[in-house]
Design an enzyme around this catalytic site. Structure first.
Site, PDB file in Angstrom:
ATOM      1  N   LYS A  62     120.091  29.994 -20.998  1.00 61.90           N
ATOM      2  CA  LYS A  62     119.551  29.379 -22.203  1.00 61.90           C
ATOM      3  C   LYS A  62     119.294  27.878 -21.656  1.00 61.90           C
ATOM      4  CE  LYS A  62     121.356  32.463 -25.455  1.00 61.90           C
ATOM      5  NZ  LYS A  62     122.346  32.615 -26.646  1.00 61.90           N
ATOM      6  N   TYR A 102     114.496  37.793 -30.855  1.00 65.18           N
ATOM      7  CA  TYR A 102     115.609  37.745 -31.794  1.00 65.18           C
ATOM      8  C   TYR A 102     115.290  38.196 -32.940  1.00 65.18           C
ATOM      9  CZ  TYR A 102     118.539  34.811 -28.812  1.00 65.18           C
ATOM     10  OH  TYR A 102     119.225  34.346 -27.537  1.00 65.18           O
ATOM     11  N   ASN A 165     125.862  28.591 -26.042  1.00 64.87           N
ATOM     12  CA  ASN A 165     126.714  29.660 -25.364  1.00 64.87           C
ATOM     13  C   ASN A 165     126.217  30.007 -23.891  1.00 64.87           C
ATOM     14  OD1 ASN A 165     125.006  31.197 -26.461  1.00 64.87           O
ATOM     15  ND2 ASN A 165     126.339  32.631 -27.233  1.00 64.87           N
ATOM     16  N   HIS A 168     122.031  34.663 -22.252  1.00 65.41           N
ATOM     17  CA  HIS A 168     121.827  35.796 -23.052  1.00 65.41           C
ATOM     18  C   HIS A 168     122.040  36.985 -22.146  1.00 65.41           C
ATOM     19  CE1 HIS A 168     119.548  38.929 -25.216  1.00 65.41           C
ATOM     20  NE2 HIS A 168     119.111  39.250 -24.039  1.00 65.41           N
ATOM     21  N   GLU A 179     113.465  43.744 -23.509  1.00 66.29           N
ATOM     22  CA  GLU A 179     113.228  42.360 -23.279  1.00 66.29           C
ATOM     23  C   GLU A 179     112.614  42.131 -21.950  1.00 66.29           C
ATOM     24  OE1 GLU A 179     117.458  41.797 -23.780  1.00 66.29           O
ATOM     25  OE2 GLU A 179     117.428  41.827 -25.840  1.00 66.29           O
TER      26      GLU A 179
HETATM   27  P1  IDP Z   1     124.683  37.728 -28.066  1.00 67.27           P
HETATM   28  O1  IDP Z   1     123.766  36.724 -27.446  1.00 67.27           O
HETATM   29  O2  IDP Z   1     126.060  37.650 -27.679  1.00 67.27           O
HETATM   30  O3  IDP Z   1     123.995  39.025 -28.072  1.00 67.27           O
HETATM   31  P2  IDP Z   1     123.792  37.791 -30.835  1.00 67.27           P
HETATM   32  O4  IDP Z   1     124.694  38.109 -32.060  1.00 67.27           O
HETATM   33  O5  IDP Z   1     122.627  38.549 -30.380  1.00 67.27           O
HETATM   34  O6  IDP Z   1     124.947  37.451 -29.725  1.00 67.27           O
HETATM   35  O7  IDP Z   1     123.203  36.441 -31.165  1.00 67.27           O
HETATM   36  C1  IDP Z   1     122.340  36.020 -30.328  1.00 67.27           C
HETATM   37  C2  IDP Z   1     122.454  34.207 -30.288  1.00 67.27           C
HETATM   38  O8  IDP Z   1     122.467  33.646 -31.432  1.00 67.27           O
HETATM   39  C3  IDP Z   1     123.843  33.960 -29.630  1.00 67.27           C
HETATM   40  O9  IDP Z   1     124.034  34.037 -28.352  1.00 67.27           O
HETATM   41  C4  IDP Z   1     124.028  32.572 -30.349  1.00 67.27           C
HETATM   42  O10 IDP Z   1     123.287  31.878 -29.383  1.00 67.27           O
HETATM   43  C5  IDP Z   1     123.267  32.671 -31.468  1.00 67.27           C
HETATM   44  N1  IDP Z   1     124.329  32.606 -32.788  1.00 67.27           N
HETATM   45  C6  IDP Z   1     124.819  33.936 -32.830  1.00 67.27           C
HETATM   46  N2  IDP Z   1     125.618  33.873 -34.149  1.00 67.27           N
HETATM   47  C7  IDP Z   1     125.707  32.708 -34.378  1.00 67.27           C
HETATM   48  C8  IDP Z   1     126.420  31.675 -35.217  1.00 67.27           C
HETATM   49  O11 IDP Z   1     127.011  32.418 -36.200  1.00 67.27           O
HETATM   50  N3  IDP Z   1     126.147  30.476 -35.161  1.00 67.27           N
HETATM   51  C9  IDP Z   1     125.296  30.002 -34.425  1.00 67.27           C
HETATM   52  N4  IDP Z   1     124.584  30.779 -33.448  1.00 67.27           N
HETATM   53  C10 IDP Z   1     124.818  31.966 -33.510  1.00 67.27           C
HETATM   54 MG    MG Z   2     122.392  39.852 -28.861  1.00 69.42          MG
END
Ligand code: IDP
Ligand code: MG
Length: 202
Positions: A62, A102, A165, A168, A179
């Protein structure tokens, strides 16, 4: 005197035949190594009953990972693990593409923040192939929330909050293929055979 000489010659001959006390010449040593490597490779090529299907996963660094200079580090982790790089590019995502990527999260409260985060700079798109690549890729990334990620994972080593974080990773083989299709054109992916294949898999 004559008998002693015959005896010495006999002992010397025996030593040669049995190889006792002889230093193996480099060429013989290298041939022996090569023979044992060939044996290893032959064993390696035997199909294993527990062998899983080869799989592709979509891994994306990212904008924060790119800005923080972590592209090389993340690439290296997948390379060193033994996964095979099939596609790689730096790319500036569009809002439309991110809404598709997303699509399950567009209704979430955090989605506008996620969108502006992902639009804040280029991302690094990768396709990695190998056994169980989707599950192992997620394991290498760590938990979504970096504070729940184990040290040793990418998120656990390099990030603190969920909104930054770093990376992805696809969450299922089916989504990985979707994807990959979203982020790459078919001609951007390379079909090639890794020379390390027999040293990564049994
Ligand atoms: P993942 O990336 O581990 O698959 P997902 O639930 O698919 O997690 O969420 C996609 C992305 O959305 C996360 O990697 C993170 O960047 C963001 N995200 C997920 N939950 C939150 C939240 O509660 N607050 C802010 N950003 C979030
Ligand atoms: Mg995800």
């Amino acid at each position: 005197m004559f008998l002693t000489r015959v005896l010495v010659l006999l002992v010397a001959r025996l030593a040669v035949v049995s190889g006792f006390g002889m230093v193996q010449p480099p060429i013989a040593a290298s041939m022996a190594a090569s023979r044992s490597a060939t044996r290893g490779a032959a064993t390696a090529r035997a199909p294993s009953a527990v062998r899983m299907a080869m799989e592709r996963t979509y891994i994306m660094i990212k904008p924060d990972g790119v800005q923080r200079g972590l592209v090389g580090e993340i690439l290296q982790r997948f390379e060193k693990r033994g996964y095979q790089l099939k596609g790689l590019k730096l790319y500036t995502a569009s809002e439309e593409l991110l809404r598709q990527h997303y699509k399950d999260l567009v209704e979430k409260k955090f989605f506008p923040d996620l969108l502006s985060y992902m639009l804040s700079g280029p991302v690094c798109c990768m396709v990695w192939e190998g056994e169980n690549a989707v599950k192992m890729g997620r394991q290498m990334l760590g938990a979504t929330n970096p504070q729940e990620s184990q040290p040793g994972t990418i998120r656990g080593d390099y990030s603190i909050v969920v909104g930054r974080n770093i990376c992805h990773g696809s969450d299922s083989p089916e989504n990985a293929e979707i994807e990959i299709g979203l982020w790459f054109d078919e001609d951007e992916l390379c079909a090639w055979e890794s020379h390390s294949k027999d040293w990564v898999y049994e």
